[in-house]
Design an enzyme around this catalytic site. Structure first.
Site, PDB file in Angstrom:
ATOM      1  N   GLU A   1      44.381  50.801  36.506  1.00 60.78           N
ATOM      2  CA  GLU A   1      44.147  51.300  37.857  1.00 60.78           C
ATOM      3  C   GLU A   1      45.465  51.458  38.592  1.00 60.78           C
ATOM      4  O   GLU A   1      46.485  50.866  38.199  1.00 60.78           O
ATOM      5  CB  GLU A   1      43.200  50.372  38.630  1.00 60.78           C
ATOM      6  CG  GLU A   1      43.710  48.971  38.810  1.00 60.78           C
ATOM      7  CD  GLU A   1      42.662  48.046  39.432  1.00 60.78           C
ATOM      8  OE1 GLU A   1      41.454  48.344  39.324  1.00 60.78           O
ATOM      9  OE2 GLU A   1      43.058  47.028  40.009  1.00 60.78           O
TER      10      GLU A   1
ATOM     11  N   HIS B   1      40.573  45.823  44.488  1.00 59.84           N
ATOM     12  CA  HIS B   1      41.356  44.665  44.072  1.00 59.84           C
ATOM     13  C   HIS B   1      42.633  44.528  44.881  1.00 59.84           C
ATOM     14  O   HIS B   1      43.136  45.503  45.447  1.00 59.84           O
ATOM     15  CB  HIS B   1      41.714  44.772  42.582  1.00 59.84           C
ATOM     16  CG  HIS B   1      40.521  44.823  41.690  1.00 59.84           C
ATOM     17  ND1 HIS B   1      40.441  45.655  40.596  1.00 59.84           N
ATOM     18  CD2 HIS B   1      39.349  44.151  41.732  1.00 59.84           C
ATOM     19  CE1 HIS B   1      39.275  45.487  39.998  1.00 59.84           C
ATOM     20  NE2 HIS B   1      38.598  44.580  40.673  1.00 59.84           N
TER      21      HIS B   1
END
Length: 608
Positions: free
Chosen positions: A231, A273
């Protein structure tokens, strides 16, 4: 890190901070995979020990609970995985303690938000001591058909759909735990399934990196290809780029870095996150995808094309003879929990307890259908609560006031009566409150406070049969039975019990009928002709007046009155009341720090 396989079908774990559902899911996965031993060897619940009952297939098992990490490791030396479900506040300390145990090889930290400085210390210690950290902020990992951490891969239905009950040929690693579940499903659709899957966690500093696990997968013979889901944010993917460029990875790698949409935003974007935020160009998803592609990884043009890329890579390996077809197996069915089956309407089960007086299943407890808030807001008294819990109805206020009067009048009768004496002696022996209370309560019986029920029974029977006081008393005498409720050690014709007088005065003022009390007074008149101390005592007064309360209120049938008297409700009133005094005597002795009681010799008749 590198090396190879970290889990197997015999791997066992220690579970820190008891959570019933994740542990049960691990055990259900064990059963699904045909493991012979449960994967959870022990539970660590700080300050507690004993056992927790859980299911291993159809069988209920007891898993030991230990108060400390050290105790658990000593008790289960073969358990080399530590699954940490502590909160972010205590996760670092407990994880470091686990890493320092010689038997622990892998630590999985589930908590999100562990301070970065603490995480760095954990990483440093783990690398120096050749140990593996998965997390923080991870759902865990899984080796198909062998072992899984906590909630990894979700429900049993999802595990079966993703074919995780048996090993495949794909090694998978991602940052996101949620996306790992999606990818397990995707991989199962277009390949023979995963061999091992790891979610390293979404914090800025993961305990182990994407490249750590790819290099490890490269050394596992059963893993034929790898899938990586990264990511945006951070530079973790570039260590994998370097490994690919240096030829350290010989197996095909299909990779995708999510977050390409970040360029559509004008400012920095923070995704789910802590580590997933758009920063410089180097940390963008586009830059990472391009770098991975240039290094030799198979990188699709979009996430939607990732499934096709995985499928084509797998099919080429099959064509080249590098992957043999997996023998499909049928996993055993997991027995459904009784609660779940009942809720879904699949089974019905008999209950083991019947309760009609209270219900605590709603937002607040209800006493005989009356919500707790109503009891407080409308100013119910103790007598009202007793009427609800004992008689299952709201009695008139004069009835509940009478109940409260009985409690107050019978709460205590000094330190010399048997009940108080026993509680005092027990308290002075250093025993606890409950022991002292029970010691006094156990003296209640036919000779002390326990004659209320018998008085009510005999007075009611005699009155209902139209016996004269003479017939009643003489009939009892012939049977060798003392008349309950008549007679006192201290009180007499000239020294009446004030408690009896107060009760009689209240009843004359408020009760619609006092026929049973009047009968008891007639009996007293007859017994006083025999002896001066054969007065109506407080047991007899309460017993006869309670009969008047039950019959005069119009709220009880004859059958209900007979049942109340037979069961022992009236003695219950004395037990409840006298408990107040017995507790008081116990506190009094402890407050006064009284020594152990020993009865004096001069008060004992020693005889042969």
């Amino acid at each position: 890190m590198a090396t190879g396989q970290i889990f197997s079908k015999t791997t066992q774990a220690l579970f820190y901070n008891y959570k019933q559902l994740p542990i049960q899911r691990m055990l259900d996965f064990d059963f699904l995979c045909g493991r012979e031993t449960p994967s959870v060897a022990g539970i660590i619940n700080p300050g507690s020990d004993g056992f927790q009952k859980l299911f291993f297939g159809q069988e209920e098992i007891a898993i030991p609970v230990h108060p400390t990490i050290e105790a658990a490791c000593n008790a289960h030396p073969t358990a080399d995985v530590f699954i940490n479900f502590a909160s972010f506040r205590s996760a670092a300390a407990s994880s470091m303690s686990a890493l320092k145990q010689p038997t622990i090889r892998v630590v999985a930290i589930i908590a999100e938000g562990v301070p970065e400085s603490d995480t760095k210390q954990l990483i440093s210690y783990a690398r120096a001591n050749n140990k593996v950290i998965i997390g923080p902020a991870t759902v865990g990992g899984i080796q198909a058909g062998a072992f899984k951490i906590g909630d990894t891969a979700g429900t049993i239905d999802n595990i079966i759909q993703c074919k995780l009950y048996r090993p495949g040929s794909v090694g998978f690693v991602s940052k996101s735990g949620g996306m790992s579940n999606e990818m397990y499903n995707t991989i199962a659709r277009v390949t023979d399934g995963i061999y091992e899957g790891i979610a390293i966690g979404g914090d800025v500093f993961p305990g182990s990196t994407l490249s750590d696990h790819i290099l490890r997968f490269n050394n596992i013979p059963q893993v034929k290809m790898m899938v990586v889901l990264g990511e945006l944010g951070g530079k973790d993917e570039y260590s994998l780029v370097e490994a690919l460029k240096q030829g350290k990875v010989q197996k095909p790698v299909v990779a995708w870095v999510s977050g390409t949409c970040a360029r559509l935003f004008k400012s920095e974007v923070q995704f789910g996150h802590a580590g997933a935020k758009s920063g410089g160009e180097l940390e963008s998803a586009q830059a990472k995808n391009q770098a991975l592609k240039d290094a030799g990884a198979v990188v699709p043009t979009s996430y939607e094309a990732l499934e096709t890329a995985i499928k084509e890579t797998f099919e080429k390996l099959v064509e080249d003879g590098k992957i043999s077809p997996v023998t499909e197996i049928t996993p055993p069915p997991i027995p459904e929990d009784l609660k779940t089956a009942i809720k879904s309407g699949k089974v019905r089960a008999p209950t083991h307890i019947i309760s009609t007086i209270s219900d605590d299943r709603g937002e607040e407890p209800c006493y005989a259908g009356v919500p707790m808030s109503t009891i407080i807001e409308q100013g119910y008294g103790v007598g009202d609560v007793i009427s609800l819990l004992w008689f299952k109805r709201s009695l008139p206020r004069y009835c509940t006031q009478f109940i409260e009067m009985c409690i107050m009048l019978c709460a205590d009768h000094g330190p010399c009566v048997s009940g108080a004496h026993n509680s005092i002696v027990t308290a002075r022996a250093g025993k606890d409150l409950v022991s002292s209370l029970v010691s006094g309560l156990l003296t209640i019986g036919p000779r002390f406070g326990g004659a209320i029920d018998d008085a009510a029974r005999y007075f009611k029977d005699a009155y209902d049969r139209n016996l004269t006081p003479y017939e009643f008393v003489e009939g009892m005498k012939k049977k060798g039975i003392r008349v309950p409720g008549i007679g006192h050690r201290i009180k007499s014709r000239d020294n009446r019990d004030k408690r009896v007088q107060l009760l009689q005065k209240y009843a004359h003022t408020h009760f619609p009928s006092v026929k049973y009390m009047e009968y008891a007074v007639q009996v007293e008149t007859y017994t006083l002709s025999k002896a001066n101390n054969l007065v109506l005592n407080v047991d007899g007064a309460i017993g006869s007046l309670f009969l008047d309360l039950l019959s005069g209120s119009g709220m009880f049938s004859k059958q209900e009155i007979d049942e109340i008297v037979e069961i022992g409700y009236l003695n219950g009133l004395f037990v409840l009341a006298r408990s107040i005094g017995l507790i008081g005597h116990t506190f009094d002795q402890k407050r006064l720090k009284q020594p152990l009681y020993r009865h004096p010799w001069e008060d004992v008749l020693y005889t042969k």
